[in-house]
Design a protein around this motif. Structure first.
Motif, PDB file in Angstrom:
ATOM      1  N   HIS A 199       0.790  -1.234   0.000  1.00  0.00           N
ATOM      2  CA  HIS A 199       0.000   0.000   0.000  1.00  0.00           C
ATOM      3  C   HIS A 199       0.820   1.282   0.000  1.00  0.00           C
ATOM      4  CE1 HIS A 199      -2.951  -3.006   1.338  1.00  0.00           C
ATOM      5  NE2 HIS A 199      -3.840  -2.217   0.795  1.00  0.00           N
ATOM      6  N   ASP A 223      -7.897   5.179  -2.871  1.00  0.00           N
ATOM      7  CA  ASP A 223      -9.186   4.563  -3.199  1.00  0.00           C
ATOM      8  C   ASP A 223      -9.170   3.999  -4.617  1.00  0.00           C
ATOM      9  OD1 ASP A 223     -10.142   5.217  -0.707  1.00  0.00           O
ATOM     10  OD2 ASP A 223     -11.074   7.089  -1.373  1.00  0.00           O
ATOM     11  N   THR A 245     -10.392   0.344  -4.855  1.00  0.00           N
ATOM     12  CA  THR A 245     -10.530  -0.444  -3.638  1.00  0.00           C
ATOM     13  C   THR A 245     -12.004  -0.680  -3.355  1.00  0.00           C
ATOM     14  OG1 THR A 245      -8.467   0.430  -2.723  1.00  0.00           O
ATOM     15  CG2 THR A 245     -10.032  -0.546  -1.175  1.00  0.00           C
ATOM     16  N   SER A 248     -11.476  -2.696   2.446  1.00  0.00           N
ATOM     17  CA  SER A 248     -10.176  -2.600   3.103  1.00  0.00           C
ATOM     18  C   SER A 248     -10.347  -2.852   4.596  1.00  0.00           C
ATOM     19  CB  SER A 248      -9.559  -1.216   2.878  1.00  0.00           C
ATOM     20  OG  SER A 248      -8.297  -1.121   3.518  1.00  0.00           O
ATOM     21  N   ALA A 254      -7.703  -6.856   1.785  1.00  0.00           N
ATOM     22  CA  ALA A 254      -7.955  -5.769   0.845  1.00  0.00           C
ATOM     23  C   ALA A 254      -8.507  -6.371  -0.446  1.00  0.00           C
ATOM     24  CB  ALA A 254      -6.683  -4.979   0.554  1.00  0.00           C
ATOM     25  N   THR A 256      -9.714  -5.429  -4.342  1.00  0.00           N
ATOM     26  CA  THR A 256      -9.605  -4.393  -5.369  1.00  0.00           C
ATOM     27  C   THR A 256     -10.058  -4.950  -6.715  1.00  0.00           C
ATOM     28  OG1 THR A 256      -7.303  -5.015  -5.813  1.00  0.00           O
ATOM     29  CG2 THR A 256      -7.673  -3.216  -4.242  1.00  0.00           C
TER      30      THR A 256
END
Length: 321
Positions: A199, A223, A245, A248, A254, A256
């Protein structure tokens, strides 16, 4: 695969699952009676569980929710009816709402778990008792058979020491069905650092490079994200991915979306989950493809080998530092 049989019996209103494991029966018992271990397999891939209450006594209750990649929650509750340590336990299993009240239209079922030793390790038998044929058929229609099989198939990773299970095996790719692929890799390092490495741009650009000779020339996170690579100084080789995203849960999960920049049509849904044990982190990436054809096309590019090169670099240049 540990599941050897799943049988539905409308006459006796039961569904019975049988699974065999290489681990001893007492180890299998602990996997089903300790919430931090249950969370690793109680729920099919893509729907991991979170136990918010676990009173393992007769008359006690457990409450949990399973969360989809899109953040949708399915909530459940167990009331412990019977416990014979390391042999069997029995629960009343109910769908519940956010307040813990039974969900209308979904009658509870009684589940009996038994654990026995075998010549090769241990066996678990889970028998679910339904109140009617309609309730049994409703459960089957909701995917209980395949969902239970996929959930139990995750147990091997729980029952073994994490390093014993994954050390030296590198990046592994499993085809779960026509649209889902599971990638696993042991990372020698703590979960919070592995999370940061996924990240933070300055860390991402040090390891997420694929084969030697490539560099990440664009790295935007938040985001939404955008990654662009090129080979050496040759700008004509540039390609990249972008997405947003969906879910989270630092530093655990996470989700995505991912799509190649400039490509038409749907992309993939990537569900990253991290689990730490004794300073090592098991990275699991569940990828949902829009079609089998796209899945096969991407796998044929050498995706697994490229990911292994990146994960090896992650350990060598980020975690070790």
């Amino acid at each position: 695969m540990p599941v050897t049989d799943i049988t539905t019996d409308p006459e006796n209103l039961t569904m019975t699952l049988v699974a065999d494991f290489a681990a001893p029966a007492d180890r299998l018992w602990r996997a089903f009676t300790e919430p931090e271990q249950l969370e690793r397999f109680w729920g099919p891939p893509g729907w991991p569980s979170t136990f918010t209450e676990f009173d393992f006594t007769v008359g006690g209750r457990a409450r949990y929710h399973m969360t989809s990649p899109q953040g949708e929650k399915s909530r459940g509750s167990w009331e412990f009816l019977k416990i014979e340590p390391e042999a069997t336990f029995e629960v009343l299993d109910s769908f519940v709402d956010e307040d813990g009240s039974p969900t209308e239209g979904f009658p509870p079922m009684r589940m009996v778990f038994t654990f026995t030793s075998t010549a090769g390790g241990s066996r678990m038998v889970n028998t679910s008792h339904f109140v009617s044929v309609e309730a049994l058929e409703q459960s089957v229609a909701m995917g209980a058979v395949e969902g239970s099989r996929m959930a139990m198939d995750q147990l091997d990773a729980v029952l073994q020491d994490l390093r014993e299970y994954a050390q030296g095996k590198g990046t592994r790719t499993e085809l779960l069905d026509d649209q889902h692929v599971r990638i696993t890799r042991l990372i020698e390092g703590p979960r919070d650092l592995v999370w940061r490495a996924h990240h933070e741009p300055e860390l991402l650009q040090r390891w997420l490079l694929g084969p030697d000779g490539w560099q990440m020339v664009e790295c935007e996170v938040g985001d939404t994200y955008r990654y662009v690579w090129q080979q050496g100084d040759d700008e004509s080789t540039r390609f990249g991915f972008e997405g947003e995203t969906v879910l989270s849960e630092p530093t655990r999960r996470a989700v995505t979306t991912e799509k190649m920049i400039g490509m038409e049509g749907p992309g993939t849904l990537n569900d990253l989950q991290l689990y730490e044990e004794n300073g090592a982190t098991l990275l699991t990436l569940l990828i949902e493809y829009p079609s089998r054809e796209l899945r096969d096309m991407i796998l044929a590019t050498g995706m697994t080998e490229g990911m292994e090169a990146s994960y090896a670099r992650l350990e060598a240049t980020v975690i070790a530092a």
